[in-house]
Design a protein around this motif. Structure first.
Motif: not given
Ligand code: SF4
Lengths: 99, 374
Positions: A1-2, A35, A54, A59-60, B149, B204-205, B263, B266
């Motif tokens: 999850m993380c 994102c 995620h 996310m990246a 996250t 990262m966020v 980000n 986000a």
């Protein structure tokens, strides 16, 4: 999850909703790419790129080498299988979305 | 099997361990007076245990396992609220699988499901939204938990629900934020931490800027790290360098994933949907001011807490459990009186036993060979 999991963006399924198909070690999953969308550039530019995903959200963006190293690490930690299980579990919901 | 077998680059790992030992010597650190570094994130805890890093590093270095596993800090009262919502026959309650086994004061979500509540494990909050579309006559609730996250994913899902006008979807927010958590750790009386291995994916966020106070006010170095064993070793080496120089700074070892500013998209989504709560309960740590978020008034109709007016009662942790002391590093997991003696991954009493990223579960799974476990 993380920890998330890297996957490769293979198609943009709904540009308006910013949804794409991502291949996560053989499992296809609809993923939200807003994102990682690059402002002013078409979403199609993301096709073929690797992203850290995620819980259904990219996310990246990462390069392929990083993606593969991360996948190997997650396999060792047992997290990759857990992520794939969770994706399989909800595959019918996801297909419903993509359709 | 040697620890090094698991390394992609064993030579690099070995050389980092040597250089870490040199820096520890130069600092005059010893087993009795070790340098103490806290890894904030449960992902790092898992990696440190899985790769046996504590066994290859000199005893003059001590890892403190921080509170950064969101499953491990889920308080019983909140699980009770989730169970109460899930038992409402109108509700389809959706959650990440990780939360299923966390004990509540009455039952866990797993037990509630066995007792007939409609509880479904999902991979993503988007799955919960899909369920809401398909079941317009049911109330679909998603249990949002995690640090920054996972927070953007639930925020973006709420925004999507609004854009699509989906009326039967709501979010139960147990999201927590990293900065107040770190402040609480830094302010814990009697706790000495010499530096921090910072969380990779939270950063990262949110980027690096929010951590500055740790260097400026608390004078501690902080290195945002990747999850590979060599990433952790390199971060340790960097931290020891800053400690030796007496130059606390915030550094980024994980630049391949973590941008300086985080980000933007986000962060904007989180800001739009969430606001601080005055206080938030943590398992083991009690209440930490402004450490949690709730849904803003503008999105009140997507807020499960308002829709279902749950009890919100604070429930004390079980008496014998010592999760709090383990979370702040005062006790090692195996020093808890319940460790392996009533509390195990199969029958967790505290949440630190539930997730593989919890210090107790990691210690239980890999701890046999760990120093000090004897
Ligand atoms: S052994 Fe169980 S009760 Fe004790 S600190 Fe760990 S999780 Fe908590």
């Amino acid at each position: 999850m993380c920890l998330g999991i890297p996957g490769r963006i293979t198609a943009i399924t709904d540009p308006g909703a910013m949804l794409a198909t991502v291949d996560v070690s053989g499992i296809r999953r609809t993923v939200d790419v807003q994102c990682v969308a690059e402002p002013g550039r078409p979403l199609d530019d993301l096709i073929g790129r690797w992203a850290l995903v995620h819980v259904g959200f990219a996310m990246a963006l990462v390069d392929e080498e990083e993606a593969r190293a991360t996948l190997a690490l997650l396999e060792t930690l047992g997290e990759a299988e857990a992520e794939r299980d969770a994706m399989r579990l909800t595959a019918d919901l996801d297909r419903g979305e993509a359709a | 099997m040697s620890v090094w077998d698991g390394f992609k680059d064993a030579a690099l790992g070995r050389s980092l361990v040597e250089r870490i030992a040199e820096r520890l010597d130069a600092l005059g650190a010893t087993e009795r007076q070790p340098v103490r570094l806290m890894e904030v994130c449960g992902g790092h805890t898992h990696s440190i245990f899985r790769y046996g890093l504590a066994t290859v590093l000199p005893p003059a270095l001590e890892f403190l396992h921080g509170p950064g596993c969101p499953v491990c800090v889920l308080p019983m009262g909140r699980i009770d609220d989730c169970v109460a919502i899930a038992e409402d026959p109108r509700v389809i309650f959706t959650t990440f699988g990780d939360a299923m086994r966390v004990p509540g004061s009455r039952k866990s979500l797993m037990q509630a499901k066995a007792d007939g509540a409609d509880i479904r494990m999902v991979y993503s909050p988007l799955d919960a939204l899909a369920l809401a579309r398909r079941n317009p006559d049911r109330e679909v609730v998603f249990f949002g938990l995690g640090f920054e996250t996972t927070m953007p994913s639930t925020a973006l899902t709420v925004l999507r629900a609004e854009a699509e006008g989906i009326a039967n979807f709501s979010l139960f927010s147990q999201h927590v934020t990293i900065i107040p958590t770190l402040k609480a750790v830094l302010d814990t009386p009697g706790l000495t931490v010499d530096g921090f291995i910072g969380p990779g994916h939270v950063s990262m966020v949110i980027g690096l800027r929010p951590y500055r106070f740790i260097a400026e006010t608390y004078r501690k170095p902080f290195v945002v790290a990747g999850f590979e064993p060599v990433d952790v070793l390199q971060s340790v080496w960097m931290l020891l360098g800053r400690i030796a120089e007496g130059r606390p700074v915030i550094e980024n070892q994980y630049g391949r994933v973590v941008p300086e500013d985080g980000n933007q998209r986000a962060r904007a989504a989180m800001d739009a949907v969430f606001e601080e709560r005055e206080r938030c309960e943590w398992r083991g740590l009690g209440s930490i001011d402004r450490s949690g978020v709730r849904i803003r008034d503008r999105y009140a109709r997507f807020d499960a807490e308002r829709r279902f007016s749950v009890g919100g009662a604070v429930v004390a942790d079980p008496q014998a459990c010592q999760c709090g002391e383990v979370l702040t590093g005062t006790l090692k997991p195996w020093q808890c009186r319940l460790f392996g003696n009533g509390c195990s991954p199969e029958t967790p009493v505290g949440a630190l036993m539930v997730s593989s990223e919890g210090a107790c579960a990691a210690w239980y799974q890999y701890g046999g060979a760990r120093r000090g476990a004897a």
